[in-house]
Design a protein around this motif. Structure first.
Motif, PDB file in Angstrom:
ATOM      1  N   ARG A 141     -18.096  12.866 -23.828  1.00 38.71           N
ATOM      2  CA  ARG A 141     -16.701  13.139 -24.137  1.00 38.71           C
ATOM      3  C   ARG A 141     -16.308  14.499 -23.557  1.00 38.71           C
ATOM      4  N   SER A 142     -15.041  14.640 -23.234  1.00 40.80           N
ATOM      5  CA  SER A 142     -14.568  15.917 -22.701  1.00 40.80           C
ATOM      6  C   SER A 142     -14.839  17.058 -23.681  1.00 40.80           C
ATOM      7  N   ARG A 143     -14.614  16.788 -24.979  1.00 39.73           N
ATOM      8  CA  ARG A 143     -14.780  17.857 -25.963  1.00 39.73           C
ATOM      9  C   ARG A 143     -16.250  18.180 -26.230  1.00 39.73           C
ATOM     10  N   LEU A 197     -33.239   6.106 -11.980  1.00 39.64           N
ATOM     11  CA  LEU A 197     -32.613   6.095 -13.294  1.00 39.64           C
ATOM     12  C   LEU A 197     -31.184   6.614 -13.344  1.00 39.64           C
ATOM     13  N   ILE A 198     -30.831   7.591 -12.516  1.00 40.10           N
ATOM     14  CA  ILE A 198     -29.511   8.210 -12.616  1.00 40.10           C
ATOM     15  C   ILE A 198     -28.409   7.236 -12.218  1.00 40.10           C
ATOM     16  N   ARG A 199     -27.340   7.199 -13.014  1.00 42.56           N
ATOM     17  CA  ARG A 199     -26.106   6.510 -12.671  1.00 42.56           C
ATOM     18  C   ARG A 199     -24.971   7.491 -12.955  1.00 42.56           C
ATOM     19  N   ASP A 200     -24.009   7.556 -12.054  1.00 43.66           N
ATOM     20  CA  ASP A 200     -23.041   8.649 -12.088  1.00 43.66           C
ATOM     21  C   ASP A 200     -22.099   8.627 -13.285  1.00 43.66           C
ATOM     22  N   ASN A 201     -21.696   7.442 -13.732  1.00 40.55           N
ATOM     23  CA  ASN A 201     -20.735   7.352 -14.834  1.00 40.55           C
ATOM     24  C   ASN A 201     -20.749   5.931 -15.388  1.00 40.55           C
ATOM     25  N   PRO A 202     -20.141   5.689 -16.545  1.00 41.65           N
ATOM     26  CA  PRO A 202     -20.138   4.343 -17.137  1.00 41.65           C
ATOM     27  C   PRO A 202     -19.504   3.291 -16.228  1.00 41.65           C
ATOM     28  N   GLU A 203     -18.488   3.695 -15.463  1.00 39.25           N
ATOM     29  CA  GLU A 203     -17.814   2.744 -14.583  1.00 39.25           C
ATOM     30  C   GLU A 203     -18.778   2.147 -13.555  1.00 39.25           C
ATOM     31  N   SER A 204     -19.795   2.920 -13.150  1.00 37.94           N
ATOM     32  CA  SER A 204     -20.734   2.442 -12.134  1.00 37.94           C
ATOM     33  C   SER A 204     -21.648   1.333 -12.651  1.00 37.94           C
ATOM     34  N   VAL A 205     -21.694   1.154 -13.972  1.00 37.76           N
ATOM     35  CA  VAL A 205     -22.516   0.079 -14.549  1.00 37.76           C
ATOM     36  C   VAL A 205     -21.651  -0.885 -15.375  1.00 37.76           C
ATOM     37  N   GLY A 206     -20.347  -0.924 -15.053  1.00 40.62           N
ATOM     38  CA  GLY A 206     -19.449  -1.886 -15.694  1.00 40.62           C
ATOM     39  C   GLY A 206     -19.025  -1.526 -17.103  1.00 40.62           C
ATOM     40  N   MET A 207     -19.097  -0.242 -17.463  1.00 44.69           N
ATOM     41  CA  MET A 207     -18.680   0.191 -18.802  1.00 44.69           C
ATOM     42  C   MET A 207     -17.496   1.151 -18.672  1.00 44.69           C
ATOM     43  N   SER A 209     -15.609   4.790 -19.972  1.00 41.76           N
ATOM     44  CA  SER A 209     -16.001   6.102 -20.499  1.00 41.76           C
ATOM     45  C   SER A 209     -15.623   6.198 -21.971  1.00 41.76           C
ATOM     46  N   ILE A 210     -16.291   7.080 -22.689  1.00 39.43           N
ATOM     47  CA  ILE A 210     -15.991   7.263 -24.119  1.00 39.43           C
ATOM     48  C   ILE A 210     -14.569   7.760 -24.306  1.00 39.43           C
ATOM     49  N   ASP A 211     -14.121   8.671 -23.446  1.00 33.26           N
ATOM     50  CA  ASP A 211     -12.742   9.166 -23.551  1.00 33.26           C
ATOM     51  C   ASP A 211     -11.736   8.034 -23.430  1.00 33.26           C
ATOM     52  N   GLU A 212     -11.969   7.122 -22.503  1.00 38.14           N
ATOM     53  CA  GLU A 212     -11.039   6.013 -22.313  1.00 38.14           C
ATOM     54  C   GLU A 212     -11.094   5.049 -23.493  1.00 38.14           C
ATOM     55  N   LEU A 213     -12.300   4.770 -23.990  1.00 38.86           N
ATOM     56  CA  LEU A 213     -12.442   3.876 -25.130  1.00 38.86           C
ATOM     57  C   LEU A 213     -11.754   4.431 -26.368  1.00 38.86           C
ATOM     58  N   GLU A 214     -11.770   5.745 -26.519  1.00 31.15           N
ATOM     59  CA  GLU A 214     -11.189   6.370 -27.708  1.00 31.15           C
ATOM     60  C   GLU A 214      -9.707   6.685 -27.546  1.00 31.15           C
ATOM     61  N   GLY A 215      -9.127   6.212 -26.423  1.00 32.23           N
ATOM     62  CA  GLY A 215      -7.678   6.329 -26.277  1.00 32.23           C
ATOM     63  C   GLY A 215      -7.208   7.560 -25.542  1.00 32.23           C
TER      64      GLY A 215
END
Length: 436
Positions: A141-143, A197-207, A209-215
């Motif tokens: 999350r950003s915060r 193992l490294i993946r850059d962000n949730p979007e790269s694995v079809g998910m 981000s937490i910020d987007e999910l939380e509105g």
């Protein structure tokens, strides 16, 4: 939107992202830990090379600063490349170069070849922290960004611990070459792990981000034109204020502690190698403590307030070394180095978090590269070289006092700059968070 207001399905998705994030961020943090070991080992090895090869103060400065010069100049392009390619590729390539540099230190017999090894390690290390930060921007999350980077910084200081007394004892027991060979093997293993193992962000694995999910607003994690982003950043006065502040702290941390600390304590203050290494370890342990406490402290204090605390701790410590060098003894030096350790984790995490707030997540890799480029060039490389000119051939305590006085003056300049720093998004960059 608060977590309590989220639906059960969204909460479950957030939990899955968090779990996947920890699996991805863990090898990134471990890679930074080992990089810190490699980086800090230069100061420890330099002190030993005085006895092994009879190197002069100028050569000590050259051996320790060649890493920081290369690291500094490579940081800006490394940050830009991180924004283009992502953390996975840049960190994997970087670690491959670190491995080659470590092998040079393991098998080289001449001072010049040792310099080549340190240069390769500096070149390879240039994208490690930018990659870690970029991965954190994607998965946290950003915060939570500042708290996580504070914890990562604290964990990474285990590398500094290993580069102090344990490395001194290892070199004494099995020699410099075998010690670096074992470190090389660890670096090679981590290189493979990063790529797998490294993946850059949730979007790269079809998910999502937490910020987007939380509105919250959707973040732009990949810069479309990073070179243009550099141009936009370097015309911002607020960015340059943060850069100058970063220079002052980087100069103190890397010159007084990392590059010259072991030599100053051993040759300058006359302590035994293990005593000098133990004082460096105290510095590191204090940094670990404050790194883990940072997330809690930031619930009570602002990023600027935390940075002011860092200035206070560093100022008192440098004043002790400047004016009471010959009277401090082991206890006094331990206190001074402990204060710098306490301040270091506060400063690094808070200052980079302020920079992140200024420039938005889109340009995070670029601003990390810019900060590291200038801070390491002026704050570590140039400062370390100047120390090599100030310290006399006998490594006298008086010459070390003059060198530390220079650091105290630089810190005072940084404090004045920080008075004008604003912890908020730069208006010219504010629109970038809204671009999907």
């Amino acid at each position: 939107m608060s977590t309590n207001e989220l639906s059960g399905d969204i909460k479950q998705q957030v939990h899955k992202v968090q779990q996947r994030g920890w699996l991805i961020l863990t090898p990134a943090v471990i890679s930074y830990l080992v990089f810190v070991l490699v980086r800090t080992a230069g100061g420890t090895l330099a002190s030993g090379l005085i006895d092994e090869l009879g190197i002069t103060p100028s050569q000590v400065a050259m051996f320790t600063s060649i890493f920081t010069y290369v690291y500094a100049f490579a940081n800006l392009p490394a940050g830009v490349v991180t924004d283009i390619l992502g953390a996975r590729w840049t960190m994997s390539i970087s670690y491959s170069l670190i491995a080659i540099g470590c092998l040079f230190l393991a098998f080289s017999n001449t001072f010049n070849m040792l310099l080549v090894g340190r240069a390769l390690m500096g070149l390879g290390g240039s994208a490690v922290y930018a990659g870690l930060c970029k991965t954190a921007v994607g998965w946290k999350r950003s915060r939570d960004y500042a708290g996580f980077t504070g914890q990562a910084m604290a964990i990474s200081k285990i590398g500094t611990l290993l580069a102090a007394t344990p490395l001194v004892l290892a070199v004494k027991a099995i020699g410099r070459k075998d010690s670096m060979l074992y470190i090389s093997i660890a670096v090679i293993a981590i290189t493979i792990a990063l790529f797998l193992l490294i993946r850059d962000n949730p979007e790269s694995v079809g998910m999502k981000s937490i910020d987007e999910l939380e509105g919250n607003e959707k973040r732009v994690l990949k810069a479309q034109n990073p070179l243009k982003g550099v141009g936009k950043l370097i015309i911002q006065p607020q960015v340059w204020l943060v850069v100058l502040v970063s220079v002052t702290f980087n100069s103190a941390i890397n010159t007084v502690v990392t590059n010259w600390g072991q030599t100053m304590l051993k040759q300058g203050a006359g302590f035994a190698p293990t005593v000098a290494a133990n004082i460096i370890m105290i510095n590191t342990i204090c940094g670990i403590i404050t790194g883990f406490l940072l997330a809690f402290i930031l619930k009570k204090l602002s990023l600027k307030q935390v940075t002011y605390i860092s200035f206070t701790l560093f100022g008192i410590a440098l004043a002790m070394l400047t004016f009471f060098f010959t009277k401090l003894g082991v206890t006094g030096f331990s206190i001074a180095y402990a204060m710098m350790g306490l301040g270091a984790s506060f400063e690094i995490s808070s200052l980079f978090a302020i920079a992140r707030n200024m420039v938005t997540s889109k340009n995070n890799g670029t601003v990390v590269g810019l900060l590291n480029f200038i801070a390491w060039l002026l704050g570590a490389s140039v400062s370390t070289t100047i120390w090599g000119k100030i310290i006399d051939s006998t490594y006298s305590s008086g010459s070390f006092q003059k060198a530390v006085l220079m650091q105290l003056i630089i810190l005072a300049v940084g404090f004045v700059c920080f008075l004008f720093v604003k912890d908020k998004t730069i208006p010219a960059l504010a629109d970038e968070q809204k671009q999907a």
